[in-house]
Design an enzyme around this catalytic site. Structure first.
Site, PDB file in Angstrom:
ATOM      1  N   ASP A  14       0.808  -1.225   0.000  1.00  0.00           N
ATOM      2  CA  ASP A  14       0.000   0.000   0.000  1.00  0.00           C
ATOM      3  C   ASP A  14       0.836   1.266   0.000  1.00  0.00           C
ATOM      4  OD1 ASP A  14      -2.336  -1.408  -0.100  1.00  0.00           O
ATOM      5  OD2 ASP A  14      -2.716  -1.323   2.059  1.00  0.00           O
ATOM      6  N   ARG A  98       2.187   4.578  16.754  1.00  0.00           N
ATOM      7  CA  ARG A  98       1.781   5.665  15.848  1.00  0.00           C
ATOM      8  C   ARG A  98       2.300   7.033  16.275  1.00  0.00           C
ATOM      9  NH1 ARG A  98       1.860   1.656  12.870  1.00  0.00           N
ATOM     10  NH2 ARG A  98      -0.076   0.667  12.230  1.00  0.00           N
ATOM     11  N   ASP A 127      -5.857   3.526  12.978  1.00  0.00           N
ATOM     12  CA  ASP A 127      -4.543   4.119  12.720  1.00  0.00           C
ATOM     13  C   ASP A 127      -4.637   5.460  11.997  1.00  0.00           C
ATOM     14  OD1 ASP A 127      -3.028   2.229  14.078  1.00  0.00           O
ATOM     15  OD2 ASP A 127      -3.076   0.842  12.388  1.00  0.00           O
ATOM     16  N   SER A 178      -3.627  -8.936   7.761  1.00  0.00           N
ATOM     17  CA  SER A 178      -2.997  -7.624   7.885  1.00  0.00           C
ATOM     18  C   SER A 178      -2.260  -7.641   9.225  1.00  0.00           C
ATOM     19  CB  SER A 178      -4.062  -6.532   7.869  1.00  0.00           C
ATOM     20  OG  SER A 178      -3.506  -5.345   8.381  1.00  0.00           O
TER      21      SER A 178
HETATM   22  N1  ARG Z   1      -6.756  -3.030  16.335  1.00  0.00           N
HETATM   23  C1  ARG Z   1      -5.459  -2.640  16.726  1.00  0.00           C
HETATM   24  C2  ARG Z   1      -5.423  -1.169  16.998  1.00  0.00           C
HETATM   25  O1  ARG Z   1      -6.285  -0.483  16.587  1.00  0.00           O
HETATM   26  C3  ARG Z   1      -4.412  -3.071  15.744  1.00  0.00           C
HETATM   27  C4  ARG Z   1      -4.396  -2.366  14.445  1.00  0.00           C
HETATM   28  C5  ARG Z   1      -3.361  -2.982  13.577  1.00  0.00           C
HETATM   29  N2  ARG Z   1      -3.145  -2.250  12.399  1.00  0.00           N
HETATM   30  C6  ARG Z   1      -2.957  -2.837  11.213  1.00  0.00           C
HETATM   31  N3  ARG Z   1      -2.719  -2.051  10.217  1.00  0.00           N
HETATM   32  N4  ARG Z   1      -3.012  -4.132  11.042  1.00  0.00           N
HETATM   33  O2  ARG Z   1      -4.552  -0.676  17.633  1.00  0.00           O
END
Ligand code: ARG
Length: 407
Positions: A14, A98, A127, A178
């Site tokens: 991506d 992040r 995210d 993912s």
């Molecule tokens: N659900 C988790 C969070 O919001 C993990 C997110 C993981 N991100 C990803 N791009 N796979 O913190």
């Protein structure tokens, strides 16, 4: 519209496609920033390979920042102090990385005189919230772009797009999971995991596989709330976390399977593996039980929930989160000592011992043997007055349900 954009680059499909897509569709220059927060880059690939991919996609430059120590010493350390587990379970793996990435994006945006930053998130996750709210907290003047929210391409379209522009990607049209990873653990979503009734598949796990189970016992040392060593060996926190991920993970400890509430209103089933994070929080919280005064301990539990929600919700850089950090820091002044962990059976951790030079645990007060120093006679008056209100209520008004159901 921005002329130059700094993109949070992972090296994956991506963000690689995002480089070329933004150049073609928006006519911008793209600088990539890859922030190393301890993600285990596919061992067949070096950061140099990833940088070459960014340049092949058309990036002006690709800056690689080693932020592992920063991630550990600032972000993981605060999460340990707050025993941070969103919804009582998830130790904020992605949520914690992040703001580290955001801080470097903003820094590089300033160095490269960019007017915008960009990320590769879609519109359904947390995210995007963390990147955007975080960026605006640090740099209100920067625009935040989210090409993957605009392009309307499927994964197969993205693979075709990469081939058309000769971007050397390793991804195939079928992607099953993912996965986001860093020092604090791995977050796994999509594929078979999306059926909350189906048991999680084994294949995406890497840190928590057991080949030959052997019980492991080890001591974690803490100084003022921060883990400083394992079994008498001092380590910096990044090294300690990495070591513990291997030690605890090899016993199968550290998996989570949960349905969580995303900030964007979606319930999602996700699985995680975070052996070091969960073990350190378990150890830290046990040490706090030895040293924190009761009211502080109880209030802290309430505020820990709030701290974890704020960080999950992308509010790392926010006034309430900063104020809570100050509270947490104050509570950590005496959280010094050792905790004994026993990884007893596959996937099972027990805390079996704790000690602290600052303990409020007093053997003389606690013991029932001859060393007892507690003034028993004082209890009589204390309990009488403590229960006086209830006694008066019972006398004057009568307690409900005073007789057992059988009589
Ligand atoms: N659900 C988790 C969070 O919001 C993990 C997110 C993981 N991100 C990803 N791009 N796979 O913190």
């Amino acid at each position: 519209m921005a002329k130059r954009v700094v993109l949070a680059y992972s090296g994956g499909l991506d963000t690689s496609v995002a480089v070329r897509w933004m150049i073609q569709e928006w006519g911008v220059e793209v600088v990539c920033v890859l922030v190393d927060v301890g993600q285990d880059v596919d061992s067949s690939e070096s950061f140099d390979d990833i940088k070459a991919r960014a340049l092949a996609a058309g990036a002006l430059d690709c800056v690689i920042v080693d932020a592992k120590r920063e991630m550990a010493e600032e972000f993981c350390a605060k999460a340990i102090a707050a025993n941070a587990r969103y919804e009582g379970k998830y130790p904020l793996v992605s949520a914690l990385s992040r703001p580290v990435i955001v801080r470097h994006l903003v820094d590089q945006a300033r160095k490269f005189n960019a007017q915008a930053v960009a990320h590769g998130c879609t519109g359904k996750g947390n995210d995007q919230v963390r990147f955007e709210v975080g960026t605006h907290a640090l740099a209100p003047e920067l625009e935040v772009l989210a090409p993957a929210r605009n392009w309307g391409m499927t994964r197969a379209d993205s693979v075709d797009f990469a081939q058309k522009w000769e971007i050397p990607i390793k991804a195939t049209k079928e992607k099953i999971y993912s996965i986001d990873e860093n020092l604090w653990g791995r977050a796994i979503e999509c594929g078979a995991i999306e059926d909350p009734w189906a048991a999680p598949p084994e294949e995406p796990y890497t840190l928590t596989r057991v080949t030959n189970f052997e019980p492991v016992e080890l001591i974690v040392h803490f100084n003022e709330g921060v883990p400083t060593g394992l079994d008498g060996v001092s380590m910096d926190l990044a090294e300690l976390i990495a070591t513990l991920n291997v030690l605890a993970g090899s016993t199968g400890y550290g998996r989570l399977d949960m349905v969580e509430n995303r900030r964007v209103g979606i319930k999602s089933r996700e699985v995680y593996e975070c052996p070091a994070a969960l073990a350190l929080i378990a150890a830290h919280s046990e040490l706090e039980d030895m040293v924190l005064e009761r009211d502080v301990a109880h209030e802290k539990t309430r505020l820990e929930t709030r701290w974890a929600e704020l960080v999950y919700d992308g509010m790392w850089f926010s006034p309430l989160k900063e104020a809570l950090d100050a509270f947490m820091a104050d509570t950590q002044r005496h959280v010094t000592g050792d905790v004994r962990l026993r990884f007893e059976a596959p996937g099972l951790l027990r805390v079996v011992g704790r000690r602290s030079p600052k303990a409020l645990y007093d053997y003389g007060l606690a013991t029932y043997d001859a060393a007892d120093t507690f003034r028993h006679a004082d209890a009589e008056g204390y309990v009488h007055i403590y229960g006086l209100g209830v006694k008066t209520w019972a006398t004057r008004q009568g307690a409900k349900n005073a007789t057992p159901p059988t009589s």
